[in-house]
Design a protein around this motif. Structure first.
Motif, mmCIF file in Angstrom:
data_model
loop_
_atom_site.group_PDB
_atom_site.id
_atom_site.type_symbol
_atom_site.label_atom_id
_atom_site.label_comp_id
_atom_site.label_asym_id
_atom_site.label_seq_id
_atom_site.Cartn_x
_atom_site.Cartn_y
_atom_site.Cartn_z
ATOM 1 N N LEU A 125 30.940 32.035 56.437
ATOM 2 C CA LEU A 125 32.278 32.026 57.054
ATOM 3 C C LEU A 125 33.229 31.087 56.330
ATOM 4 N N LEU A 126 34.431 31.608 56.044
ATOM 5 C CA LEU A 126 35.491 30.778 55.453
ATOM 6 C C LEU A 126 36.698 30.827 56.381
ATOM 7 N N THR A 127 37.346 29.707 56.619
ATOM 8 C CA THR A 127 38.596 29.756 57.390
ATOM 9 C C THR A 127 39.771 29.592 56.423
ATOM 10 N N GLY A 128 40.937 30.113 56.821
ATOM 11 C CA GLY A 128 42.119 30.037 55.953
ATOM 12 C C GLY A 128 41.825 30.642 54.599
ATOM 13 N N ALA A 129 41.283 31.852 54.580
ATOM 14 C CA ALA A 129 40.742 32.430 53.348
ATOM 15 C C ALA A 129 41.681 33.453 52.726
ATOM 16 N N ALA A 130 41.326 33.870 51.527
ATOM 17 C CA ALA A 130 42.038 34.958 50.851
ATOM 18 C C ALA A 130 41.034 35.708 49.981
ATOM 19 N N VAL A 131 41.391 36.953 49.683
ATOM 20 C CA VAL A 131 40.537 37.809 48.850
ATOM 21 C C VAL A 131 41.450 38.506 47.854
ATOM 22 N N ILE A 132 41.003 38.638 46.610
ATOM 23 C CA ILE A 132 41.757 39.475 45.658
ATOM 24 C C ILE A 132 40.955 40.733 45.371
ATOM 25 N N CYS A 133 41.611 41.878 45.538
ATOM 26 C CA CYS A 133 40.985 43.173 45.287
ATOM 27 C C CYS A 133 41.618 43.768 44.034
ATOM 28 N N GLU A 134 40.761 44.270 43.141
ATOM 29 C CA GLU A 134 41.253 44.860 41.878
ATOM 30 C C GLU A 134 40.552 46.172 41.648
ATOM 31 N N ASP A 135 41.329 47.244 41.651
ATOM 32 C CA ASP A 135 40.766 48.572 41.384
ATOM 33 C C ASP A 135 39.543 48.878 42.230
ATOM 34 N N GLY A 136 39.657 48.590 43.523
ATOM 35 C CA GLY A 136 38.580 48.945 44.440
ATOM 36 C C GLY A 136 37.432 47.955 44.492
ATOM 37 N N LEU A 137 37.510 46.887 43.676
ATOM 38 C CA LEU A 137 36.431 45.892 43.692
ATOM 39 C C LEU A 137 36.978 44.523 44.081
ATOM 40 N N ILE A 138 36.078 43.635 44.511
ATOM 41 C CA ILE A 138 36.500 42.279 44.841
ATOM 42 C C ILE A 138 36.565 41.453 43.557
#
Ligand code: NIG
Ligand code: FE
Length: 386
Positions: free
Chosen positions: A27-40
């Motif tokens: 678990l991460l709080t205050g998180a973000a994710v970058i998605c590129e061409d269908g992948l993380i």
């Protein structure tokens, strides 16, 4: 290549124990994710997020891995709501109603079946499911089973041959088994990844241990991987057969002996629990807590089908597993995501880690706890990017 920064994530469930709070949910709080061409492409704290081409702000909502529903029967036509009503009035489920669905499904055109499957898959996505396994099993002839798998394959890579669902009425058992293991398998194997069988002791409709073994071994010889419907109606050979043959998953596990639990704990087969089935057939819920305590890997799935559970709602399955099977909300969510991925032998889904598929689901709430805390409320959906 376009990258999208997903931010405004109050709580991110990664299922990667190497990140965040160190729990199984990672678990991460205050998180973000970058998605590129269908992948993380990147996962971390929003404060450290690198730049991206686009940005989606979720406004302080929780994000979880896209839910993996590893057991469904979406290729069907017809209606069995009256059978459900009869069951609620005390008539037990025995699989006999499957014949009604076989008749309606055979009568349906390709176009109408395709429309029905599409609507059910859309219903699932709208509730957070991003991967679904789809079985045949309502055709029970070479032409009808291969048609079902061809249609299922338009919606998922996880297609399962279930010619051995029940013995069709008017057909002798031995000749039906020969058909399933011979011409039907030959026609269906190129369209499927998995072979499955409904294994119960001495059932008029399902297949006993010896019959199920024959189906599974024939399927394996044709290049398919194994999964089993086992121990749904009574104690029986399904669980131990699945473990002995190294099946990816044995599903239902409603009735388990101590030796079934020990076999699951010692083997590599995932036990997939289907709490919607216990709900809709008034059956006892298996003790998920005891299975976890014994060291068994659990998955949760919907079994969405017209007979024993006409619900596509994985959030409902999570809530039932928590309330009725003794799982914590964290264990239930893990089973519905990472557990489902294991039941499908997939390592590209179920865990939000760099390089995996960018399958995310978002919850209208600050925490994943809301999945079980707000049962029946449509707060979870697959996140549509781009
Ligand atoms: O997973 N148990 C066997 N097959 C389905 C139910 C099929 C039906 O009743 O239509 C199940 O429960
Ligand atoms: Fe099923």
């Amino acid at each position: 290549m376009t990258s999208t920064l997903v931010t405004g994530v109050s709580e991110l469930v990664t299922n990667d124990p190497e990140v965040g709070d160190g729990s199984a949910l990672g678990l991460l709080t205050g998180a973000a994710v970058i998605c590129e061409d269908g992948l993380i492409g990147w996962v971390g704290s929003a404060a450290d997020a690198p730049a991206a081409d686009e940005r989606v702000d979720l406004g302080a909502r929780a994000v979880i891995p896209g839910v993996v529903d590893s057991h469904s029967h979406l290729v069907f036509a017809g209606d069995r709501s009256a059978e459900f009503a009869a069951r609620m009035a005390g008539i037990p489920y025995d699989g006999g109603g499957i014949a009604t669905t076989v008749h309606a499904t055979r009568e349906a055109s390709d176009a109408s079946l395709r429309e029905l499957i599409a609507a059910r898959v859309a219903e699932m996505r709208a509730q957070g499911t991003t991967t679904v396994e789809i079985k045949g099993g309502y055709g029970l002839s070479v032409a009808d089973e291969s048609r079902a798998l061809r249609l299922a394959g338009e919606f998922t890579d996880e297609v399962t041959f279930l010619g051995a669902h029940v013995v069709p009425s008017g057909v002798d058992r031995a000749s039906y088994l020969e058909l399933v293991c011979g011409p039907m398998l030959a026609a269906c194997a190129p369209l499927a990844r998995w072979v499955d069988v409904f294994c119960e002791p001495a059932s008029a409709h399902a297949f006993d241990g010896a019959e199920a073994r024959a189906v599974l071994l024939a399927g394996r010889a044709a290049g398919l991987e194994l999964r089993v419907h086992g121990n749904q109606l009574a104690l029986g050979p399904g669980v131990q057969l699945a473990v002995e043959l190294g099946a990816a998953s044995v599903d239902h596990c409603t009735y388990l002996s101590a030796s079934d639990v020990a076999a699951l704990a010692a083997g590599s087969t995932v036990a997939t629990l289907l709490p919607g089935v216990e709900f809709a057939t008034r059956s006892p819920y298996p003790d998920g807590r005891a299975l976890l305590a014994a060291g068994v890997t659990l998955a949760l799935a919907s079994d969405c089908n017209p007979g024993t559970c006409y619900s596509s709602s994985m959030p409902l399955m999570i809530a039932l597993a928590v309330r009725e099977m003794g799982l914590t909300p964290a264990e239930a969510l893990w089973a519905a995501t990472a557990g489902g991925a294991r039941a499908l032998r997939r390592d590209d889904i179920g865990v939000l880690a760099v390089g995996n598929r960018a399958d995310l689901a978002v919850i209208d709430g600050p925490s994943y706890l809301h999945l079980a805390y707000r049962p029946g409320v449509p707060i979870t959906r697959a996140l549509e990017l781009g």
